[in-house]
Design a protein around this motif. Sequence first.
Motif, PDB file in Angstrom:
ATOM      1  N   LEU A 142      38.248  19.868 -32.482  1.00  0.00           N
ATOM      2  CA  LEU A 142      39.668  19.859 -32.864  1.00  0.00           C
ATOM      3  C   LEU A 142      40.478  18.933 -31.959  1.00  0.00           C
ATOM      4  CD1 LEU A 142      40.243  23.643 -33.613  1.00  0.00           C
ATOM      5  CD2 LEU A 142      40.157  21.777 -35.274  1.00  0.00           C
ATOM      6  N   VAL A 143      40.130  18.913 -30.681  1.00  0.00           N
ATOM      7  CA  VAL A 143      40.829  18.029 -29.738  1.00  0.00           C
ATOM      8  C   VAL A 143      40.502  16.575 -30.051  1.00  0.00           C
ATOM      9  CG1 VAL A 143      40.972  17.326 -27.322  1.00  0.00           C
ATOM     10  CG2 VAL A 143      40.991  19.746 -27.906  1.00  0.00           C
ATOM     11  N   SER A 144      39.224  16.273 -30.282  1.00  0.00           N
ATOM     12  CA  SER A 144      38.826  14.879 -30.512  1.00  0.00           C
ATOM     13  C   SER A 144      39.373  14.330 -31.827  1.00  0.00           C
ATOM     14  CB  SER A 144      37.307  14.744 -30.469  1.00  0.00           C
ATOM     15  OG  SER A 144      36.719  15.446 -31.546  1.00  0.00           O
ATOM     16  N   THR A 145      39.524  15.169 -32.838  1.00  0.00           N
ATOM     17  CA  THR A 145      40.063  14.700 -34.117  1.00  0.00           C
ATOM     18  C   THR A 145      41.588  14.655 -34.121  1.00  0.00           C
ATOM     19  OG1 THR A 145      40.040  16.929 -35.047  1.00  0.00           O
ATOM     20  CG2 THR A 145      38.090  15.535 -35.437  1.00  0.00           C
ATOM     21  N   GLY A 146      42.212  15.223 -33.115  1.00  0.00           N
ATOM     22  CA  GLY A 146      43.674  15.216 -33.049  1.00  0.00           C
ATOM     23  C   GLY A 146      44.309  16.404 -33.744  1.00  0.00           C
ATOM     24  N   ALA A 147      43.515  17.354 -34.205  1.00  0.00           N
ATOM     25  CA  ALA A 147      44.083  18.544 -34.841  1.00  0.00           C
ATOM     26  C   ALA A 147      44.854  19.376 -33.815  1.00  0.00           C
ATOM     27  CB  ALA A 147      42.994  19.376 -35.496  1.00  0.00           C
ATOM     28  N   ILE A 148      44.354  19.438 -32.597  1.00  0.00           N
ATOM     29  CA  ILE A 148      45.136  20.024 -31.504  1.00  0.00           C
ATOM     30  C   ILE A 148      45.927  18.873 -30.916  1.00  0.00           C
ATOM     31  CG2 ILE A 148      45.069  21.117 -29.243  1.00  0.00           C
ATOM     32  CD1 ILE A 148      42.582  22.602 -30.116  1.00  0.00           C
ATOM     33  N   TYR A 149      47.195  18.824 -31.252  1.00  0.00           N
ATOM     34  CA  TYR A 149      48.010  17.671 -30.889  1.00  0.00           C
ATOM     35  C   TYR A 149      48.798  17.860 -29.605  1.00  0.00           C
ATOM     36  CZ  TYR A 149      51.877  20.201 -33.110  1.00  0.00           C
ATOM     37  OH  TYR A 149      52.815  21.130 -33.448  1.00  0.00           O
ATOM     38  N   ASP A 150      48.847  19.070 -29.077  1.00  0.00           N
ATOM     39  CA  ASP A 150      49.538  19.298 -27.819  1.00  0.00           C
ATOM     40  C   ASP A 150      49.027  20.598 -27.214  1.00  0.00           C
ATOM     41  OD1 ASP A 150      51.232  18.835 -25.706  1.00  0.00           O
ATOM     42  OD2 ASP A 150      53.003  18.544 -26.942  1.00  0.00           O
ATOM     43  N   ALA A 151      49.218  20.760 -25.929  1.00  0.00           N
ATOM     44  CA  ALA A 151      48.814  21.970 -25.222  1.00  0.00           C
ATOM     45  C   ALA A 151      49.719  22.143 -24.014  1.00  0.00           C
ATOM     46  CB  ALA A 151      47.356  21.878 -24.796  1.00  0.00           C
ATOM     47  N   ARG A 152      50.052  23.390 -23.725  1.00  0.00           N
ATOM     48  CA  ARG A 152      50.925  23.681 -22.581  1.00  0.00           C
ATOM     49  C   ARG A 152      50.436  24.931 -21.875  1.00  0.00           C
ATOM     50  NH1 ARG A 152      52.323  19.324 -23.253  1.00  0.00           N
ATOM     51  NH2 ARG A 152      54.364  18.456 -23.529  1.00  0.00           N
ATOM     52  N   ARG A 153      50.646  24.958 -20.576  1.00  0.00           N
ATOM     53  CA  ARG A 153      50.383  26.136 -19.765  1.00  0.00           C
ATOM     54  C   ARG A 153      51.724  26.648 -19.270  1.00  0.00           C
ATOM     55  NH1 ARG A 153      45.997  24.807 -16.197  1.00  0.00           N
ATOM     56  NH2 ARG A 153      44.823  25.463 -18.023  1.00  0.00           N
ATOM     57  N   PRO A 154      52.034  27.902 -19.566  1.00  0.00           N
ATOM     58  CA  PRO A 154      53.334  28.433 -19.116  1.00  0.00           C
ATOM     59  C   PRO A 154      53.417  28.499 -17.602  1.00  0.00           C
ATOM     60  CG  PRO A 154      52.280  29.913 -20.691  1.00  0.00           C
ATOM     61  CD  PRO A 154      51.286  28.863 -20.348  1.00  0.00           C
ATOM     62  N   ARG A 155      54.577  28.151 -17.092  1.00  0.00           N
ATOM     63  CA  ARG A 155      54.870  28.379 -15.680  1.00  0.00           C
ATOM     64  C   ARG A 155      55.549  29.736 -15.636  1.00  0.00           C
ATOM     65  NH1 ARG A 155      57.499  22.625 -14.916  1.00  0.00           N
ATOM     66  NH2 ARG A 155      55.595  21.425 -14.758  1.00  0.00           N
ATOM     67  N   ASN A 156      54.893  30.682 -15.007  1.00  0.00           N
ATOM     68  CA  ASN A 156      55.355  32.054 -15.009  1.00  0.00           C
ATOM     69  C   ASN A 156      55.366  32.531 -16.458  1.00  0.00           C
ATOM     70  OD1 ASN A 156      56.273  34.488 -14.192  1.00  0.00           O
ATOM     71  ND2 ASN A 156      58.114  33.758 -13.193  1.00  0.00           N
ATOM     72  N   ILE A 157      56.525  32.726 -17.078  1.00  0.00           N
ATOM     73  CA  ILE A 157      56.570  33.166 -18.477  1.00  0.00           C
ATOM     74  C   ILE A 157      57.239  32.130 -19.373  1.00  0.00           C
ATOM     75  CG2 ILE A 157      56.542  35.625 -17.914  1.00  0.00           C
ATOM     76  CD1 ILE A 157      59.583  35.655 -18.362  1.00  0.00           C
ATOM     77  N   TYR A 158      57.468  30.926 -18.863  1.00  0.00           N
ATOM     78  CA  TYR A 158      58.230  29.916 -19.570  1.00  0.00           C
ATOM     79  C   TYR A 158      57.408  28.659 -19.873  1.00  0.00           C
ATOM     80  CZ  TYR A 158      62.098  32.644 -17.693  1.00  0.00           C
ATOM     81  OH  TYR A 158      62.951  33.658 -17.356  1.00  0.00           O
ATOM     82  N   ILE A 159      57.744  28.017 -20.978  1.00  0.00           N
ATOM     83  CA  ILE A 159      57.298  26.658 -21.269  1.00  0.00           C
ATOM     84  C   ILE A 159      58.563  25.843 -21.485  1.00  0.00           C
ATOM     85  CG2 ILE A 159      56.180  25.136 -22.929  1.00  0.00           C
ATOM     86  CD1 ILE A 159      54.138  27.278 -23.441  1.00  0.00           C
TER      87      ILE A 159
END
Length: 173
Positions: A142-159
């Motif tokens: 999914l990552v290589s095909t671009g289906a997963i187009y973004d990813a984030r890790r919350p800092r504490n409880i926020y993005i």
Amino acid sequence: MSSLPFNNNPAYFRGNFQLEPITAVFKQHLELICFLLIAFILLGNELIENNEKQRVLADPQKNDFFYVDYRAIDPSSDARFRYVPMKVLNITDDIFTFKVGNIAHTTPVSPDQHAKFDKALLLRNYYRVDNLVLNKSQVDELVSTGAIYDARRPRNIYINGWMVLHIKELATE
């Protein structure tokens, strides 16, 4: 008056630098300087977000958020509402368990847009009832095909300033 940006006063050569010529050039090209400053800030922000995306995808952890084109996972899903967030619930032995978002968009939107107004915490039906289970090779595809187009890790409880986790979700770790 000399055409040079300084006068031939010996005090200039001892370190008495005159600012009048520099401020005149600055005032004359203020629009260009502001444009370059804004462009530099936007490009820097884009670089930081791209680095964060690559960091999260390289080492996924619990409570990370993946933003995905869900039609790549389930082709029978509605084509109009295909871009959803997925929260990583658990990773064990290269098996990922996701909670899939129930509120979708027709175009890929930023993580800010998905979490706007703290929807993830305010709406009971923000996530689907059933969990999604994928193995590491499926996630990598999914990552290589671009289906997963973004990813984030919350800092504490926020993005990016939007709440995406309850405090009790952090306490269980």
